[in-house]
Design an enzyme around this catalytic site. Structure first.
Site: not given
Length: 471
Positions: A49, A108, A216, A321
């Site tokens: 992301g 990725r 959640y 990242a």
């Protein structure tokens, strides 16, 4: 920029290493990247992301446009709870409007392919090269590979991930050259409390491109991000029954991932979407332990570290990242400043050590904030205790308009590559939210939660409090 007589040996050809290579290339600083794998961009099921703080630096390097073409910008997120309640938030749209860059997700593999393809001198990226030893002297630093090849430079940068060999070699040199320079807790500070199944799935009916779901649950979190063409990037994060200390941590296989997803295949994520839908549509999947640590020592002598080798966090807030990209930006900016201010010639060992000290000093506080924010996020999203459960379920839906402000403060204080032009693409949020504070974790969570409970939950129960009466 005129070529200077200095060389950087980068160990690791992933996000931090390749970004640093681009930064150094733009500054005409000699370097080489050593990657142990046979290929730069294997497909392992991972996604990445990119938030505006990372996007802005990639724009400076001329990379962002290529990456953006591969994505569908996020515009809406859904937050769901086990009792069936859910709400939606325009946080992604707000972030885009404020900063001029959307939140994007992509493989990725595609990210690394793009960085490699756009790098102009492939001879400087050496694959299938495993490092065996790192040496550092007053004159130079050396990296010796398993086949006996030696690479010499002025600085060695360990961008080789959570299991960093360069970090271990740095510790060994520190213990040898300066006993006590590496605190003993450094070697046992990394722990594991969560596992993660991460995967990429083909489109699923009901999960719309450009949206995300944060589900959640008690002891578990499922995050899905729906990219270009409806491609689904997902994470199933589970709280483990015990806390492990690195390196004695669990190792997982695809069979373990299958077992976990099968056990929970009927668990609802959001509306009628279940974990089984993610698993059945999977294209590639992996499972890993989620190490967590912020190391206290980022450098010794001529060796410096960046990325996951120094700040390893969970994927809950999506800044791992982006933080690695920020490391590369700050390190290269300081290096360029040193070389332009001191003139040509190789810098002394003492000057290199000051540079690395300055690098950690510039980055540590922000890295610490993001690390603790991520750590908190993992526990908040998995409803780690009763307070987090109540705040998540009953408070967060009532303050949803503030969620974007919290993220905006993190983004606006992001780093920049100082020697490259600032991007023309921008937004008002960079100035508006810069230096406005970082909300958590510096406000003690217990106090923060107590205030929220009194202000938002007590009224729901028909009760009063001195704080409410005073307001």
């Amino acid at each position: 920029m005129e070529q200077q007589s200095l060389k950087v040996v980068i160990v690791g050809g992933s996000i931090a290493g390749l970004t640093l290579a681009h930064c150094l290339h733009r500054a005409n600083i000699d370097h080489v990247v050593l990657e142990k794998r046979a290929e730069i961009a294997p497909q392992e099921g991972a996604s990445i992301g990119i938030w505006p703080n990372g996007a802005r630096m990639l724009e400076q390097l001329g990379l962002y446009g290529e990456l953006e073409k591969l994505t569908e910008p996020l515009n809406l997120m859904h937050i769901a709870f086990p009792d069936g309640f859910s709400f939606e938030d325009l946080l992604p749209t707000t972030i885009n409007q404020r900063f001029g860059y959307p939140i994007i997700f992509l493989d990725r593999q595609k990210f690394l392919e793009t960085l490699y393809r756009k790098y102009p001198d492939k001879s400087k990226i050496v694959t299938n090269t495993r490092v065996a030893e790192v040496q550092s002297s007053e004159k130079c630093a050396r990296v010796i590979t398993e086949d006996g090849t030696m690479y010499e430079g002025d600085i060695v940068v360990g961008a080789d991930g959570v299991h960093s060999l360069v970090r271990r070699e740095m510790w060994k040199l520190g213990d040898s050259k300066q006993p006590g320079s590496v605190p003993s807790r450094e070697k046992t500070g990394m722990t594991v409390e969560y596992s993660c199944v991460y995967g990429i799935s083909s489109p699923i009916v009901g999960l719309r491109a450009g949206e995300s779901v944060n589900s959640y649950m008690d002891g578990m979190t499922v995050l899905t991000f729906h990219g270009k063409g409806g491609r689904v990037y997902w994470f199933l994060i589970q709280k483990l029954h015990q806390k492990y200390t690195y390196p004695n941590t669990p190792r997982y296989t695809v069979e373990d991932a299958e077992r976990l997803c099968t056990d929970h295949r009927d668990t609802t994520i959001w509306k009628d979407i279940r974990i089984g839908h993610l698993w059945d549509n999977r294209e590639v999947v992996s499972m890993t332990a989620l190490e967590e640590n912020l190391f206290a020592k980022w450098h010794f002598h001529r060796i410096g570290l960046m990325g996951d080798s120094i700040h390893k966090m969970t994927p809950n807030i999506g800044q791992g990242a982006n933080s690695a990209i920020e490391d590369a930006a700050v390190f290269s900016s300081l290096l360029v400043h040193m070389m332009t201010s001191e003139g040509p010639g190789r810098p002394s060992s003492a000057r290199i050590q000051r540079l690395l000290h300055d690098y950690q000093a510039c980055r540590y506080e922000r890295a610490e904030m993001i690390y603790h924010r991520s750590r908190f996020g993992a526990r908040f999203q998995s409803r780690d205790d009763a307070v987090k459960l109540i705040v998540g379920r009953y408070v967060v839906p009532r303050i949803r308009n503030r969620l974007a402000n919290i993220s905006s403060m993190l983004i606006a204080n992001g780093e920049i590559i100082q020697y490259l032009p600032f991007p023309k693409r921008s937004g008002p949020g960079w100035e508006k939210f810069r230096n406005k504070g970082e909300w958590m974790p510096y406000t003690p969570f217990a106090l923060f939660s107590a205030i929220l409970l009194v202000q938002h939950v007590v009224p729901l129960l028909g009760l009063t409090s001195p704080l409410l009466l005073a307001s």
